[in-house]
Enzyme design. Structure first.
Site, PDB file in Angstrom:
ATOM      1  N   HIS A 224       0.820  -1.211   0.000  1.00 21.60           N
ATOM      2  CA  HIS A 224       0.000   0.000   0.000  1.00 21.60           C
ATOM      3  C   HIS A 224       0.854   1.261   0.000  1.00 21.60           C
ATOM      4  O   HIS A 224       0.379   2.340   0.344  1.00 21.60           O
ATOM      5  CB  HIS A 224      -0.952   0.022   1.202  1.00 21.60           C
ATOM      6  CG  HIS A 224      -1.696  -1.260   1.395  1.00 21.60           C
ATOM      7  ND1 HIS A 224      -1.260  -2.260   2.245  1.00 21.60           N
ATOM      8  CD2 HIS A 224      -2.823  -1.733   0.810  1.00 21.60           C
ATOM      9  CE1 HIS A 224      -2.087  -3.286   2.187  1.00 21.60           C
ATOM     10  NE2 HIS A 224      -3.043  -2.990   1.324  1.00 21.60           N
TER      11      HIS A 224
HETATM   12  S1  FES Z   1       1.683  -0.536   3.334  1.00 22.05           S
HETATM   13 FE1  FES Z   1       0.066  -1.897   3.775  1.00 22.05          FE
HETATM   14  S2  FES Z   1       1.095  -3.683   4.465  1.00 22.05           S
HETATM   15 FE2  FES Z   1       2.686  -2.266   4.072  1.00 22.05          FE
END
Ligand code: FES
Length: 200
Positions: free
Chosen positions: A157
């Site tokens: 993410h």
């Molecule tokens: S940014 Fe979501 S698990 Fe690492």
């Protein structure tokens, strides 16, 4: 990203071999000497401390070992890396590691033991949803940042961490990467899972 994809990310490190990574853009590769780093299966199951030979870990390189079923990174940071950490504080969510997990002796700008500030020991699990971030030692323009000073990038993410595992502001991960207890047995051996002598 779907939960399934996140789970796959978690699983990846569980089956990951000990690898050493170094240099801009380098990809992980198995190196013979790291075989001696693996604890016995029984010791590992019990969560025993893990002794790691870092004598061949060159500046800029990272090795991954397993401790308590978790990936633990050891990075030999360059002096330039350490100098760059001081310039990043405005970009970070918790530069003084007030809300993050580390032993008291690693609650400093380098998140390191005083005996060797260049050596970073860090749990390699993203504090967002548990993916394993990637070591990205490059400096300058990278695919996810136009002014990168080296660190770790979580592709799940988009969380970013500096070379002390401190999380950037404005990304999903809420806290810095955890630092496990560790001590130096001698100049070339780190023991993960045990505080330095004299620390209660
Ligand atoms: S940014 Fe979501 S698990 Fe690492």
């Amino acid at each position: 990203m779907s939960d399934d994809a996140v789970d796959k990310g978690k699983r990846r490190f569980l089956v990951q071999m000990t690898t050493i990574v170094g240099g801009a853009g380098a990809v992980g590769l198995a190196v013979p000497f790291v075989r001696s780093m693996n604890p016995s299966a029984r010791a590992e199951a019990a969560g025993a401390p893990v002794a790691v030979d870092i004598s061949k870990l060159q500046p800029g390189e990272m090795v991954t070992v397993e401790w308590r079923k978790k990936p633990v990174w050891i990075v030999n940071r360059t002096d330039q890396n350490l100098a760059d950490l001081a310039k990043l504080e405005d970009k970070l969510a918790d530069p003084a590691s007030e809300g993050s997990i580390q032993p008291e002796y690693a609650k400093n700008q380098y998140r390191a033991n005083d005996k060797n500030k260049n050596i970073l020991v860090m749990e390699g699990i993203c504090t967002h949803l548990g993916c394993s971030p990637k070591y990205r030692p490059e400096i300058g323009v990278v695919d996810f940042d136009s002014d990168w000073s080296g660190g770790f990038f979580c592709p799940c993410h988009g969380s970013k961490f500096d070379l002390a595992g401190r999380v950037y502001a404005g990304v999903p991960a809420p806290t810095n990467l955890p630092v496990p207890p560790f001590r130096f047995i001698d100049e070339s051996t780190v023991l993960i899972g045990v505080d330095p002598e004299g620390v209660a």
